[in-house]
Design an enzyme around this catalytic site. Structure first.
Site, PDB file in Angstrom:
ATOM      1  N   GLU A   1      47.548  28.728  46.412  1.00 17.77           N
ATOM      2  CA  GLU A   1      47.837  29.234  47.765  1.00 17.77           C
ATOM      3  C   GLU A   1      47.776  28.164  48.859  1.00 17.77           C
ATOM      4  O   GLU A   1      46.890  28.189  49.729  1.00 17.77           O
ATOM      5  CB  GLU A   1      46.885  30.380  48.108  1.00 17.77           C
ATOM      6  CG  GLU A   1      46.993  31.561  47.163  1.00 17.77           C
ATOM      7  CD  GLU A   1      46.160  32.768  47.605  1.00 17.77           C
ATOM      8  OE1 GLU A   1      45.385  32.647  48.566  1.00 17.77           O
ATOM      9  OE2 GLU A   1      46.297  33.838  46.979  1.00 17.77           O
TER      10      GLU A   1
ATOM     11  N   GLU B   1      47.597  36.573  40.503  1.00 26.61           N
ATOM     12  CA  GLU B   1      46.534  37.410  41.088  1.00 26.61           C
ATOM     13  C   GLU B   1      47.154  38.688  41.621  1.00 26.61           C
ATOM     14  O   GLU B   1      48.192  38.656  42.276  1.00 26.61           O
ATOM     15  CB  GLU B   1      45.829  36.721  42.275  1.00 26.61           C
ATOM     16  CG  GLU B   1      44.936  35.573  41.922  1.00 26.61           C
ATOM     17  CD  GLU B   1      44.292  34.917  43.142  1.00 26.61           C
ATOM     18  OE1 GLU B   1      44.097  35.602  44.179  1.00 26.61           O
ATOM     19  OE2 GLU B   1      44.004  33.723  43.055  1.00 26.61           O
TER      20      GLU B   1
HETATM   21  C1  FCB Z   1      43.249  35.111  47.188  1.00 22.67           C
HETATM   22  C2  FCB Z   1      42.417  33.998  46.603  1.00 22.67           C
HETATM   23  C3  FCB Z   1      41.322  34.474  45.675  1.00 22.67           C
HETATM   24  C4  FCB Z   1      40.660  35.731  46.185  1.00 22.67           C
HETATM   25  C5  FCB Z   1      41.688  36.776  46.530  1.00 22.67           C
HETATM   26  C6  FCB Z   1      41.120  38.077  46.997  1.00 22.67           C
HETATM   27  O1  FCB Z   1      43.832  34.684  48.367  1.00 22.67           O
HETATM   28  O2  FCB Z   1      43.239  33.129  45.876  1.00 22.67           O
HETATM   29  O3  FCB Z   1      40.411  33.418  45.500  1.00 22.67           O
HETATM   30  O4  FCB Z   1      39.833  35.435  47.238  1.00 22.67           O
HETATM   31  O5  FCB Z   1      42.548  36.272  47.521  1.00 22.67           O
END
Ligand code: FCB
Length: 463
Positions: free
Chosen positions: A175, A359
């Site tokens: 990110e 994620e």
């Molecule tokens: C993302 C991050 C991860 C976690 C999630 C909820 O932005 O990559 O580490 O904090 O959010």
């Protein structure tokens, strides 16, 4: 009834046999023991010690104590029948000063973790940078420093040499937008800077670090390497031209920040205008060098952004409004259709790149201590069901989606929120470090077992 039968509804496609099913974590959020065995402190380690920065003044000094309990956590992955595990390396365990002499005991920890995973048939997916820059490098200027790309590529080379014989799948950065915006634009994450010129330069340096590392990987390692971005489709808060324009600018600044340079070798269209006098001028050739081909793109998806015009917000003159739909414990709107859209938008703009969802998940309040297993977490079950359906829909629309990692395996240290926000499919009791499966973990296991067929049944706990 007469002999006529209602036509059967066509059954939605199953996920393919070779679809990668996993769970994700990051080093700083779960490991604890930040200085053990010669590790150097990270920028988060220092930031947590500044009063007022972290909810309740917490630190990640213990977190999930994974550094000492990793065999138990690997056993959880096995119990959930997951084929892959995404975790990150703490740069400062491997190179305590960020550069120079590698730290054998720190490497040894990841060696043992990788071996434990492989012994259970679980593929390790390694993120090289999940926000925990060695503090010694921040002292030299951190990501703003012109040498930061080579610091990162040198560190990556050490990691490839140490683990590349067993690890096939690598991620450079997690990110970049968050690092740029929270770390250098808003200052809510370390290094806590609020500096428009710096944030634009850091975006460029991060992407150079990414591309240089991909080149090192090609020369020195085998397997696949990609970048992880967080995508948030932007919708205007009203039909006014002002809000439509604001949503367009927010989309460019967040969703195209990294992807336009990586795929097109130039800054995101319109970004230089937004930054105006703060935009750093780098030669075209430096931007072209960012477009080093990657093997896959990792997409993190949590929510969409409902956006309005806001003159005081730099560089976008846009901000998110309170969303119309229901929200998670972090106030993020639950909006599964935007997940499909995030994935199809990538394909439409950048072509047929292989994608892994690296994620996706949700924070909902769970009690601090539990005495039943599985712990009922019906809202997380429904969130996962709806988002996995949305992922399946993206595949149906032709997106080359090859895998999905739930965030997160464990409740963990959610950055500035500390342990107050729980994302795990496994509950962590921080007083005892006991792990307890939540119903969402068993639901996810059923999805994996049935390759998604269970997504069309009413899940346990569906209200
Ligand atoms: C993302 C991050 C991860 C976690 C999630 C909820 O932005 O990559 O580490 O904090 O959010």
């Amino acid at each position: 009834m007469s002999g006529t039968r209602a036509p059967e509804a066509p059954s939605p496609e199953l996920f393919p046999e070779d679809f990668v099913w996993g769970a994700a974590t990051s080093a700083h959020q779960i490991e604890g023991s930040p200085l053990a065995d010669g590790a150097g402190p990270s920028i988060w380690h220092h930031f947590e010690r500044i009063p007022g920065r972290i909810h309740d003044g917490e630190t990640a000094d213990i977190a999930c104590d994974h550094y000492r309990r990793f065999p138990e956590d690997v056993a959880l992955l096995e119990r959930l029948e997951l084929g892959a595990y995404r975790f990150s390396l703490a740069w400062g365990r491997i190179l305590p000063e960020g550069r120079g002499r590698p730290n054998a005991p720190g490497i040894g920890f990841y060696d043992r973790l990788v071996d434990a995973l492989l012994a259970k048939g679980i593929e390790p997916w390694i993120t090289l940078y999940h926000w925990d820059l060695p503090a010694a490098l921040q002292d030299r200027g951190g990501w703003i420093h012109p040498d930061s790309a080579s610091w990162f590529a040198d560190y990556a080379a050490v990691a490839f040499r140490a683990l590349g014989d067993r690890v096939r799948s690598w991620i450079t950065l997690n990110e970049p937008w968050v690092i740029v915006e929270a770390g250098h634009g808003q200052g809510t994450h370390p290094p806590g800077h609020r500096d428009p010129r710096e944030s634009a330069t850091v975006a460029f340096r991060l992407l150079r670090a990414h591309a240089d590392t991909v080149r090192v990987f090609r020369a020195e390692a085998r397997g696949q390497i990609g970048l992880v971005v967080n995508l948030e489709p932007k919708d205007p808060a009203s039909r006014s031209t002002e809000d439509l324009d604001a949503a367009r600018r927010a989309d460019i600044a967040m969703n195209r920040l990294a992807l336009d340079p990586v795929f097109f070798g130039r800054p995101a269209d319109g970004l230089a205008d937004m930054y105006g006098e703060y935009w750093p001028r780098f030669p075209d050739a430096d931007w072209t060098a960012i477009a080093e081909p990657i093997d896959f793109l990792g997409v993190n998806y949590y929510s969409r952004g409902v956006t309005t015009h806001a003159d005081d917000k730099f560089p976008t003159r846009a901000c998110s409004v309170e969303p119309p739909g229901s929200v998670t414990d972090l106030g993020w709107e639950i909006h599964a259709p935007s997940f499909t859209r995030a994935l199809t938008d990538v394909r439409d703009r950048y072509g047929d790149v292989p994608i892994y969802v690296t994620e996706n998940g949700a924070a909902f309040p769970d009690p601090p201590a539990v005495d039943v297993e599985p712990l009922p977490d019906p809202r997380r079950v429904v969130y996962l069901r709806d988002h996995l359906r949305a992922a399946r829909e993206a595949r149906r629309r032709g997106v080359d989606l090859r895998g999905y990692f739930v965030w997160s395996l464990l409740d963990n240290f959610e950055w500035t929120h500390g342990t107050s926000k729980r994302f795990g499919i496994v509950h962590v009791d921080y007083a005892t470090q006991r792990r307890t499966l939540k119903e969402s973990a068993l639901f996810y296991r059923d999805v994996v077992r049935t390759r998604g067929a269970v997504l069309d049944a009413a899940p346990r706990g569906d209200p």
